[in-house]
Structures are given as structure tokens and as C-alpha cells.
Design a protein around this motif. Structure first.
Motif, mmCIF file in Angstrom:
data_model
loop_
_atom_site.group_PDB
_atom_site.id
_atom_site.type_symbol
_atom_site.label_atom_id
_atom_site.label_comp_id
_atom_site.label_asym_id
_atom_site.label_seq_id
_atom_site.Cartn_x
_atom_site.Cartn_y
_atom_site.Cartn_z
ATOM 1 N N SER A 104 0.818 -1.219 0.000
ATOM 2 C CA SER A 104 0.000 0.000 0.000
ATOM 3 C C SER A 104 0.850 1.267 0.000
ATOM 4 C CB SER A 104 -0.928 0.004 1.222
ATOM 5 O OG SER A 104 -0.187 0.144 2.426
ATOM 6 N N ILE A 105 2.110 1.187 0.453
ATOM 7 C CA ILE A 105 2.986 2.361 0.484
ATOM 8 C C ILE A 105 3.242 2.884 -0.929
ATOM 9 C CG2 ILE A 105 5.324 3.156 1.032
ATOM 10 C CD1 ILE A 105 3.476 2.885 3.425
ATOM 11 N N GLY A 106 3.371 1.975 -1.880
ATOM 12 C CA GLY A 106 3.629 2.395 -3.259
ATOM 13 C C GLY A 106 2.408 2.393 -4.148
ATOM 14 N N LEU A 107 1.219 2.326 -3.538
ATOM 15 C CA LEU A 107 -0.008 2.146 -4.322
ATOM 16 C C LEU A 107 -0.278 3.330 -5.255
ATOM 17 C CD1 LEU A 107 -2.179 -0.116 -4.436
ATOM 18 C CD2 LEU A 107 -3.606 1.344 -2.993
ATOM 19 N N SER A 108 -0.185 4.544 -4.736
ATOM 20 C CA SER A 108 -0.473 5.717 -5.573
ATOM 21 C C SER A 108 0.542 5.854 -6.702
ATOM 22 C CB SER A 108 -0.489 6.981 -4.710
ATOM 23 O OG SER A 108 0.746 7.150 -4.036
ATOM 24 N N GLN A 109 1.809 5.554 -6.419
ATOM 25 C CA GLN A 109 2.829 5.621 -7.456
ATOM 26 C C GLN A 109 2.616 4.542 -8.515
ATOM 27 O OE1 GLN A 109 7.171 4.493 -7.066
ATOM 28 N NE2 GLN A 109 7.359 6.706 -6.749
ATOM 29 N N MET A 110 2.199 3.331 -8.086
ATOM 30 C CA MET A 110 1.919 2.261 -9.040
ATOM 31 C C MET A 110 0.753 2.640 -9.945
ATOM 32 S SD MET A 110 0.623 -1.655 -8.343
ATOM 33 C CE MET A 110 -1.070 -1.062 -8.131
ATOM 34 N N THR A 111 -0.270 3.273 -9.384
ATOM 35 C CA THR A 111 -1.421 3.703 -10.169
ATOM 36 C C THR A 111 -0.994 4.648 -11.283
ATOM 37 O OG1 THR A 111 -2.822 3.510 -8.207
ATOM 38 C CG2 THR A 111 -3.694 4.792 -10.052
ATOM 39 N N GLU A 112 -0.098 5.550 -10.965
ATOM 40 C CA GLU A 112 0.396 6.498 -11.969
ATOM 41 C C GLU A 112 1.297 5.805 -12.991
ATOM 42 O OE1 GLU A 112 3.190 10.540 -12.196
ATOM 43 O OE2 GLU A 112 2.520 9.739 -10.259
ATOM 44 N N ASP A 113 2.188 4.941 -12.515
ATOM 45 C CA ASP A 113 3.137 4.282 -13.424
ATOM 46 C C ASP A 113 2.440 3.396 -14.445
ATOM 47 O OD1 ASP A 113 5.087 5.524 -12.038
ATOM 48 O OD2 ASP A 113 6.124 3.717 -11.355
ATOM 49 N N LEU A 114 1.445 2.642 -13.983
ATOM 50 C CA LEU A 114 0.758 1.695 -14.865
ATOM 51 C C LEU A 114 -0.404 2.339 -15.609
ATOM 52 C CD1 LEU A 114 0.714 -1.505 -12.598
ATOM 53 C CD2 LEU A 114 2.415 -0.803 -14.288
ATOM 54 N N ASP A 115 -0.614 3.625 -15.374
ATOM 55 C CA ASP A 115 -1.693 4.364 -16.048
ATOM 56 C C ASP A 115 -3.030 3.641 -15.877
ATOM 57 O OD1 ASP A 115 -2.822 6.414 -17.473
ATOM 58 O OD2 ASP A 115 -2.437 5.515 -19.437
ATOM 59 N N THR A 116 -3.337 3.318 -14.649
ATOM 60 C CA THR A 116 -4.558 2.583 -14.345
ATOM 61 C C THR A 116 -5.419 3.403 -13.388
ATOM 62 O OG1 THR A 116 -5.423 0.451 -13.592
ATOM 63 C CG2 THR A 116 -3.551 1.350 -12.386
ATOM 64 N N THR A 117 -6.530 2.814 -12.964
ATOM 65 C CA THR A 117 -7.450 3.515 -12.064
ATOM 66 C C THR A 117 -7.153 3.163 -10.606
ATOM 67 O OG1 THR A 117 -9.094 1.740 -12.141
ATOM 68 C CG2 THR A 117 -9.230 3.462 -13.833
#
Length: 534
Positions: free
Chosen positions: A86-99
Motif C-alpha cells: 500500500s505504500i507504493g499504491l499511488s505511485q503504481m497507479t500512476e506508473d501503470l496508467d490505471t485507475t
């Protein structure tokens, strides 16, 4: 051949209680049915017995402790996986261009995956041993960090998290069984309580360990033209840590199921001597795969639907764990939203709020030990027998509800951020006694069927926890922080009545239960055997 018992008489079975215990530990059947099979087969087969150094109950303290450290370490690693993710969740959302919704699915599906394996693993471990399952599942857990770290799409991350959750569930499912294989009485209770506390404690430590990783490190992937990729490093660091602990697992984990140890011994002796009549007791009492499936997979569902105590505690502990997972899923969202402007609450700093889970769990563990184990159970066990296990959960239900109300009414920008932190500490101090006392209560109620009853509780709490993680942010944003958390607190207040009701009426419910009556009849038989022998 001193290692083999060539005959076991019926008089020995009925007069010596230690044989009853030995057969129940070495076979996969329970009670007189297995004893009858062993008696009928004693003239045709030579039954192997465990030597002093082969019986896990008689291992030296160092050997036992090594196994406990290794398997609890496995549980700690898997318990910290979701908070770290969950610590990297917002960054993963941006990187993978997902919702955000799909990213939340990737977070929650790991928890949901914990629900089903306990329904099957208990039977498999009793038939084939725990060490083999530990080995396979741990290897899969370690390797599955790779596809999660290097996936370039959210679908691959979700599938990787699902498979990893299925493998990781072994850490929480079999650890208690391994401890029970080696310890009894007071020692078992101490180690089981430490194991129970390891889950929320790891959930508090893991985010702190990985708090600055997404900001400090970058990892770009071919074909991706945007995104920092620091969240991928969390998976790689976790893999390195799990790989290092794998060395400990390989060196220290030994087989603890006595029936499997004797099966291996009998097979070895047959190869050495060529005598095919050498058998382990469990080889003569082995259940079919169909019976094993019915016992491990279908019985928990039956208990959940027909047993009042199992259903009531499933609701109570399921709700408590819904709050626990809601805290995991909402801490970052609540604290960064409310306090980012005034207190500069970045994602890395919010990770330190998870330390409240550790503090609360520690307080809950100390309270459970001092109040429940040292005073309440000792005072009420003669009058209320099994219901004496419920003392700490009755108090914890009130504490848990009070903490939920405080958390609901302090999530405002003008309230200092330490106040909701204190509320989380109170909530966690209530959750641990609820979890631990319910496990003990169900175990005492259902005896031989306890693993199935506990599997039913695990099914409910993990499914409910995973679903809550999926929707908690939507609830918070849609209803507002205060109204959402107030709804949670009010529901918790109503459910806190459950342990009190069971303390008062639990004896009546158990008297109407066929499964509880079977356990009581077994206890009566053992007592009568001992008194007749005296």
C-alpha cells in the motif's frame, strides 16, 4: 528390532491413556474407530513407535524454538506484504496508467486469497506433512515477487498478488498447527499468543521499513515512458528479505506431524529389512481423499451454517478484522488528506502512523495475558468451563467500540493528528484479545472439529477484510470520514454484545450442538477410563 512394536493388545488400549493419546496423534482418524482398526491389524502388522528424539513433543527446547522462529518468521513476512504494497499504491497507479479502483483490487485480492486455502491445507498437512507444504508454498511466495515487480500492466499485478496470497496463506494457516504439534498446556498458549500478535505487529512495522523506498529509488521498464517505478523496489527488497529467511526455513523447519514422521520411519524400515508388514498406525487408519475433502472443505461450511457459536463469532471476529483491514487501507488516505497541508504528511511520513498497530497490539497482548490468562480464566473455569475463555473478549468488545467512536469524532483537520493515532491504538488493543480469546473458545468447544471451526472463522474474516479494503476509500469519500467511521463504530457496538451473550448462554448452545456433545462425550470417556484405572 527394538524400534518396532510387534503387537498391541486390546487391554493396553483400554487401560493406558497414553496409548489413546498416541493413536490420536499418529493417525488421521479420531477416537475408538481407529483403535479398533489398530487392534484388528496388530496380529498381521508390526506397528512402529516413535523414539524419544522422533516425537516432536519430546524434542529439546532449542530444536522446538528453532521451528517456531522459522515458521512465525514466515507468517511475519506475509503479514507485512499488504501494508508494504500500500505504500507504493499511488505511485503504481500512476506508473501503470490505471485507475485507483483496479489498484485497490490488487491490494485487497492478496487478503481475499487467504480465505480458501485453510479449507484444504489442514487435511493435506495431516496426510502428507507440514514441511513439504511449507517448502513449496514458501518458494512460490518468494518467486512471485518477480512478476509483480516487473509487470507493465495492472492485470499482471492482480494475478501475481492473487497467486502470491494463496501461497502466503500457509504462513498463517499451518503455523498454529506446528506449534500445537510440539507444545501442550501453558507453553502452547504462550507461543500461540505470540504468533497471533505477529500478524498486526508485522502490519505496523512493514510500512515503516519501506516508507521512503518509492521516493528514493527509481526503476523504469522498457516501453514505459513515464513513472518513477520506485514501488517495484518494494517487491524486490521484500523478495531479498524473504530469500534470506528461506535459508533459516531450510535449516530449521522440521516435520512436526507425528503420523507423517512414523510413516517415513515405517517406509525406511521396510526398505532396510524387506518386511512389508511394518506399518505406521496412520497407514492403517488412513482416510480416503473423499473423506479428507469432506472433513477439511465441507465441514467448515456446515459448521458455519448450523453452529450458533461459530456463526456468532464469525460475525464478531469478521467485523473486528474488517476494521483492522479498513485501518490498513485507510490510514494513508485519511492522514494524507487531513494533515498534508498543515503537517506536511507525505506518504512516507504517514507510514509511521502504522506504528500505532504495533503499540495497540502490544497493549492488547499484555492485557490478555494479565487479565484473561492470569485472573479471569483461573477464577471462572470451574463454574463456566469453556465460557471462561471469553473474559478478555467481553472487555475488548467495549474497548474496541470506544476506540472506533473516538476515531470517528477526531478525524477533523483542526484536531491534532496524534489524537486519531491514540484512537487507533485503542482499537488495536481491543482487536487482539477478541481474536485470541475467540480462537481459544472455539478450540475448547469443538475439540477434534476445532480446525474446521477455525477454518470457517478464517474464511469469513479474510473475505470480509478483503472486501472492506476494496470499498473503504469509496465509503470515506462518499459518506465523509466522520459519518463512515461513525457507522462502523455503531455496528461494532451492537456486535460487542456477542461474547457477553455467549458467556451467559454458551452452555445452552453447546448442549444443543451435536459436534460439541461429541467432544464432551470424548472427555467423559477419558475421565471414566482414568478413574476406573485408579
Amino acid at each position: 528390532m527394538s524400534q518396532i512394536s510387534t503387537s498391541i493388545s486390546k487391554s493396553q488400549l483400554s487401560e493406558e491413556d497414553k496409548h489413546e493419546v498416541q493413536f490420536s496423534r499418529t493417525s488421521t482418524l479420531v477416537g475408538s474407530a481407529c483403535n479398533d482398526v489398530l487392534h484388528r491389524s496388530s496380529e498381521k502388522h508390526k506397528l512402529v513407535e516413535a523414539d524419544e528424539d522422533e516425537d516432536p513433543m519430546k524434542w529439546n527446547k532449542a530444536k522446538k524454538l528453532k521451528v517456531v522462529i522459522a515458521v512465525v518468521g514466515f507468517s511475519i513476512l506475509t503479514s507485512g506484504a499488504t501494508p508494504a504494497f500500500s505504500i507504493g499504491l499511488s505511485q503504481m497507479t500512476e506508473d501503470l496508467d490505471t485507475t485507483t479502483e483496479l489498484s485497490t483490487v490488487a491490494e485487497a485480492i492478496f487478503v481475499c486469497a487467504f480465505a480458501l486455502p485453510p479449507m484444504v491445507l489442514a487435511g493435506l498437512s495431516e496426510q502428507y506433512g507440514r514441511s513439504k507444504i511449507y517448502c513449496v508454498s514458501y518458494l512460490l511466495y518468494v518467486l512471485l515477487h518477480l512478476p509483480i515487480a516487473f509487470c507493465t500492466g495492472i492485470t499482471g499485478v492482480i494475478l501475481g498478488r492473487l497467486c502470491q496470497g494463496l501461497a502466503a496463506s500457509v504462513g498463517s494457516t499451518l503455523t498454529a498447527g506446528s506449534i500445537a504439534d510440539m507444545y501442550d498446556g501453558y507453553e502452547r498458549g504462550i507461543y500461540l499468543s505470540l504468533f497471533a500478535a505477529s500478524n498486526p505487529f508485522a502490519a505496523g512495522v512493514a510500512p515503516i521499513c519501506y516508507s521512503y523506498v518509492p521516493e528514493m529509488y527509481r526503476l523504469g521498464m522498457p516501453g514505459q515512458h513515464h513513472g518513477a517505478g520506485g514501488w517495484r523496489w518494494i517487491q524486490l527488497i521484500e523478495m531479498a528479505a524473504a530469500g534470506a529467511w528461506g535459508v533459516v526455513m531450510a535449516c530449521w523447519v522440521k516435520e512436526t506431524r507425528l503420523n507423517v514422521i512414523l510413516q517415513n520411519k515405517a517406509q525406511r524400515l521396510r526398505l532396510q529389512t524387506g518386511d512389508l508388514s511394518i506399518k505406521a498406525p496412520s497407514e492403517l487408519c488412513r482416510v480416503s481423499k473423499r473423506q479428507m475433502f469432506r472433513g477439511s472443505a465441507l465441514l467448515p461450511l456446515k459448521l458455519l451454517c448450523t453452529e450458533s457459536a461459530v456463526l456468532a463469532f464469525s460475525l464478531f471476529i469478521g467485523y473486528a478484522y474488517a476494521i483492522y483491514y479498513a485501518l490498513q487501507g485507510s490510514i494513508e488516505h485519511v492522514f494524507s488528506t487531513l494533515y498534508e497541508a498543515e503537517y506536511d504528511m507525505s506518504n512516507a511520513r504517514v507510514a509511521f502512523v502504522f506504528a500505532t498497530l504495533c503499540v495497540g497490539t502490544t497493549i492488547g497482548w499484555v492485557f490478555n495475558y494479565c487479565f484473561q490468562e492470569r485472573w479471569f480464566y483461573t477464577r471462572f473455569r470451574h463454574k463456566h468451563s469453556v465460557e471462561a475463555r471469553l473474559g478478555s473478549s467481553m472487555v475488548a468488545g467495549v474497548v474496541f467500540s470506544a476506540g472506533s467512536f473516538v476515531y470517528a469524532f477526531t478525524t477533523y483537520e483542526f484536531v491534532h493528528w496524534t489524537v486519531p493515532c491514540l484512537a487507533i491504538v485503542v482499537i488495536m488493543a481491543g482487536i487482539f484479545p477478541i481474536y485470541y480469546s475467540s480462537m481459544n473458545y472455539i478450540s475448547d468447544c469443538y475439540g477434534a472439529n476445532a480446525s474446521s471451526a477455525l477454518a470457517a472463522l478464517a474464511l469469513v474474516r479474510n473475505l470480509v477484510g478483503g472486501v472492506v479494503m476494496l470499498v473503504i476509500r469509496k465509503w470515506l469519500d462518499g459518506m465523509g470520514f466522520q459519518w463512515c467511521l461513525l457507522m462502523v463504530a455503531v455496528m461494532g457496538t451492537f456486535l460487542s454484545i456477542i461474547p457477553i451473550a455467549l458467556f451467559v448462554y454458551g452452555g445452552r448452545l453447546r448442549s444443543r450442538s451435536r459436534y460439541c456433545l461429541e467432544e464432551q462425550e470424548d472427555d467423559i470417556k477419558k475421565v471414566s477410563m482414568k478413574t476406573s484405572h485408579v
